[in-house]
Motif scaffolding. Structure first.
Motif, PDB file in Angstrom:
ATOM      1  N   PHE A  86       0.898  -1.162   0.000  1.00  0.00           N
ATOM      2  CA  PHE A  86       0.000   0.000   0.000  1.00  0.00           C
ATOM      3  C   PHE A  86       0.927   1.199   0.000  1.00  0.00           C
ATOM      4  N   VAL A 107       4.157   1.073   2.113  1.00  0.00           N
ATOM      5  CA  VAL A 107       4.032  -0.006   3.112  1.00  0.00           C
ATOM      6  C   VAL A 107       3.959  -1.368   2.417  1.00  0.00           C
ATOM      7  N   PRO A 120       1.003  -9.720  15.684  1.00  0.00           N
ATOM      8  CA  PRO A 120       0.554  -8.455  16.267  1.00  0.00           C
ATOM      9  C   PRO A 120      -0.180  -7.592  15.242  1.00  0.00           C
ATOM     10  N   SER A 121      -0.833  -6.576  15.741  1.00  0.00           N
ATOM     11  CA  SER A 121      -1.586  -5.668  14.886  1.00  0.00           C
ATOM     12  C   SER A 121      -0.687  -5.097  13.778  1.00  0.00           C
ATOM     13  N   GLY A 122      -1.194  -5.116  12.555  1.00  0.00           N
ATOM     14  CA  GLY A 122      -0.456  -4.511  11.440  1.00  0.00           C
ATOM     15  C   GLY A 122       0.545  -5.443  10.769  1.00  0.00           C
ATOM     16  N   GLY A 172      -0.045  -7.897   8.765  1.00  0.00           N
ATOM     17  CA  GLY A 172      -0.434  -8.306   7.410  1.00  0.00           C
ATOM     18  C   GLY A 172      -1.405  -9.477   7.345  1.00  0.00           C
ATOM     19  N   LYS A 173      -1.989  -9.855   8.474  1.00  0.00           N
ATOM     20  CA  LYS A 173      -2.896 -11.012   8.507  1.00  0.00           C
ATOM     21  C   LYS A 173      -4.135 -10.771   7.640  1.00  0.00           C
ATOM     22  N   THR A 210      -4.689  -8.508   5.356  1.00  0.00           N
ATOM     23  CA  THR A 210      -4.393  -8.279   3.944  1.00  0.00           C
ATOM     24  C   THR A 210      -4.200  -9.609   3.220  1.00  0.00           C
ATOM     25  N   GLU A 217     -10.884 -12.478  12.785  1.00  0.00           N
ATOM     26  CA  GLU A 217     -11.247 -12.179  14.173  1.00  0.00           C
ATOM     27  C   GLU A 217     -12.759 -12.255  14.392  1.00  0.00           C
ATOM     28  N   HIS A 251      -5.169 -12.206  16.851  1.00  0.00           N
ATOM     29  CA  HIS A 251      -3.910 -11.857  17.513  1.00  0.00           C
ATOM     30  C   HIS A 251      -3.893 -12.444  18.921  1.00  0.00           C
TER      31      HIS A 251
HETATM   32  P1  ATP Z   1      -4.870  -6.012  12.719  1.00  0.00           P
HETATM   33  O1  ATP Z   1      -4.636  -7.191  13.639  1.00  0.00           O
HETATM   34  O2  ATP Z   1      -4.692  -4.713  13.397  1.00  0.00           O
HETATM   35  O3  ATP Z   1      -6.120  -6.139  11.923  1.00  0.00           O
HETATM   36  P2  ATP Z   1      -3.282  -7.049  10.490  1.00  0.00           P
HETATM   37  O4  ATP Z   1      -2.181  -7.947  10.918  1.00  0.00           O
HETATM   38  O5  ATP Z   1      -4.500  -7.683   9.977  1.00  0.00           O
HETATM   39  O6  ATP Z   1      -3.626  -6.033  11.661  1.00  0.00           O
HETATM   40  P3  ATP Z   1      -3.257  -5.562   8.019  1.00  0.00           P
HETATM   41  O7  ATP Z   1      -4.609  -4.971   8.254  1.00  0.00           O
HETATM   42  O8  ATP Z   1      -3.152  -6.628   7.003  1.00  0.00           O
HETATM   43  O9  ATP Z   1      -2.637  -6.088   9.394  1.00  0.00           O
HETATM   44  O10 ATP Z   1      -2.255  -4.373   7.651  1.00  0.00           O
HETATM   45  C1  ATP Z   1      -0.911  -4.602   7.280  1.00  0.00           C
HETATM   46  C2  ATP Z   1      -0.259  -3.261   6.987  1.00  0.00           C
HETATM   47  O11 ATP Z   1      -0.823  -2.700   5.812  1.00  0.00           O
HETATM   48  C3  ATP Z   1      -0.438  -2.236   8.087  1.00  0.00           C
HETATM   49  O12 ATP Z   1       0.743  -1.473   8.173  1.00  0.00           O
HETATM   50  C4  ATP Z   1      -1.589  -1.395   7.587  1.00  0.00           C
HETATM   51  O13 ATP Z   1      -1.499  -0.073   8.070  1.00  0.00           O
HETATM   52  C5  ATP Z   1      -1.390  -1.430   6.090  1.00  0.00           C
HETATM   53  N1  ATP Z   1      -2.672  -1.332   5.341  1.00  0.00           N
HETATM   54  C6  ATP Z   1      -3.684  -2.238   5.375  1.00  0.00           C
HETATM   55  N2  ATP Z   1      -4.687  -1.864   4.570  1.00  0.00           N
HETATM   56  C7  ATP Z   1      -4.327  -0.684   4.012  1.00  0.00           C
HETATM   57  C8  ATP Z   1      -4.918   0.211   3.069  1.00  0.00           C
HETATM   58  N3  ATP Z   1      -6.115  -0.046   2.534  1.00  0.00           N
HETATM   59  N4  ATP Z   1      -4.221   1.317   2.746  1.00  0.00           N
HETATM   60  C9  ATP Z   1      -3.000   1.573   3.258  1.00  0.00           C
HETATM   61  N5  ATP Z   1      -2.370   0.763   4.140  1.00  0.00           N
HETATM   62  C10 ATP Z   1      -3.018  -0.347   4.507  1.00  0.00           C
END
Ligand code: ATP
Length: 374
Positions: free
Chosen positions: A13, A16, A37-39, A41-42, A44, A159, A192
């Motif tokens: 993204f 990122v 952990p949060s962020g 990439g799970k 995505t 989740e 998580h």
């Molecule tokens: P959480 O547990 O908080 O849901 P996650 O592990 O599922 O987190 P993702 O939501 O996949 O993580 O995000 C992975 C990275 O991509 C993060 O840094 C997030 O900020 C970024 N990201 C996700 N979606 C977008 C988007 N639509 N636009 C820009 N950045 C994004």
């Protein structure tokens, strides 16, 4: 057959890199949990499998068929989000029945399938209510029911239990796992919460910063973490991780824990793996709190230290033991030990500790990887 194959998936993204060169094979009928952990990439990754995100690189195969260019509707998957979207004007029954009505399944079968999932989800007495008359947890169960009723080949869940209270979550874990076993739907479940992951997964995929860190059974990931990240992430309290280096004392190679008076004798296998694999004599000693024994009298190797803090969890005590102090930061170097609740000590009291050698793990501080065989 609905195995899912991810081959070198990368999704960005802007600057990122949300998912970085991610490869994984989920077997037919398997329950895999994405944990991290949060962020990390799970979501995505899950959305890419569903067809809701389009990776820049890599291939996604479901049942041996490349699905990169298929729309979400053509992938035979059911997706359950943390944030459920129910139709507000429809009753719970009609919300759950909706995907079946859309594909013109006979009324009697719809009735039977809706009742079946409603029983599993304990929402039988809410079937005639509208979503606005439900609590958050109840709405989430309806959303789960709407996905389950379709009996898809693949379940993707992000989740799905986040809004349930603790007791319901525990019940739902067991129910979901049972249901998945019965239906045989290949399932990827994002969380998580490591307890959720440990209790439900056939295999856990631990992620960090968009990178797959380790994939293995809950026991493999817990007992044999391949990296410092996995070692520190799994377990509550997590594994003790303390810097150390090999020193030679009286002709013996010992692992000295930095800034402490503690040195451990290592086995020949451990010394060999350090020599062969470590980039430098900069190691991290790892041991889980439940693999340390403590006593008020000298026992075993007679390592003496003092009690820094006591946390009572009811079923166990967590005792922080003071081993030394980092002279640069002034931070205490502590070892966390899980003890029986009947083991009563006071802060400042001296106690003796011993380690279960077979549970000692060694990591390379530079590469952050576990030294294999250590
Ligand atoms: P959480 O547990 O908080 O849901 P996650 O592990 O599922 O987190 P993702 O939501 O996949 O993580 O995000 C992975 C990275 O991509 C993060 O840094 C997030 O900020 C970024 N990201 C996700 N979606 C977008 C988007 N639509 N636009 C820009 N950045 C994004």
């Amino acid at each position: 057959m609905a195995e899912i194959k991810l081959e070198h998936i990368t999704k960005r993204f802007g600057d990122v890199v949300a998912v970085n060169d991610f490869s994984l094979e989920v077997h037919d009928r398997e329950f895999v949990v994405f944990l991290g952990p949060s962020g990390c990439g799970k979501t995505t990754t899950l959305r890419a499998i569903a067809g809701l995100e389009h990776p820049e690189d890599g291939d996604i195969l479901i049942g041996g068929k490349r699905v990169n260019n298929l729309s979400p509707a053509d992938r035979d998957i059911a997706f359950v989000f943390q944030f459920y979207a129910l139709y507000p004007h429809l009753t719970v029954y009609d919300n759950i029945a909706f995907p079946l009505k859309a594909v013109k399944i006979p009324k009697s079968e719809i009735n039977q399938r809706v009742k079946e999932v409603a029983t599993v989800l304990q929402i039988e007495d809410m079937l005639s209510r509208k979503p606005s008359y439900l609590s958050g947890g109840e709405m989430q169960r309806v959303a789960l029911g709407r996905a389950m009723v379709r009996r898809p080949k693949v379940f993707l869940m992000d989740e799905p239990m986040a809004n349930l209270d603790a007791k319901l979550r525990v019940n739902m874990r067991t129910e979901l796992k049972r249901l998945q076993h019965e239906t045989g739907a290949t399932t990827i479940f994002v969380t998580h919460d490591q307890v959720e992951a440990m209790s439900m997964a056939d295999r856990i995929a631990v992620m960090h910063l968009g990178v797959l860190q380790q994939i293995g059974t809950p026991q493999e990931v817990y007992n044999h973490p391949k990296s410092l990240f996995v070692a520190g992430f799994m377990g509550s309290p997590s594994m003790n991780l303390i810097h150390g280096e090999i020193q030679s004392r009286n002709g013996k190679s010992m692992l000295h824990l930095t800034h402490t008076e503690l040195s451990l004798e290592l086995s020949d296998e451990q010394i060999a793996s350090v020599r062969q694999q470590a980039e430098a004599n900069e190691l991290v000693f790892g041991i889980r709190p439940e693999h340390i024994t403590v006593a008020k009298e000298p026992v075993g190797r007679e390592v003496k230290a003092s009690v820094h803090l006591i946390e009572s969890l009811g079923s166990a005590n967590i005792i922080d033991i003071f081993l030394g102090e980092n002279p640069e930061t002034g931070d205490p170097i502590l070892l966390r030990v899980r003890t029986h609740p009947a083991f009563q000590v006071d802060v400042g009291q001296s106690i003796w500790l011993d380690f279960d050698d077979k549970h000692v793990r060694l990591f390379d501080r530079r590469t952050e990887r576990q030294l294999v065989g250590s």
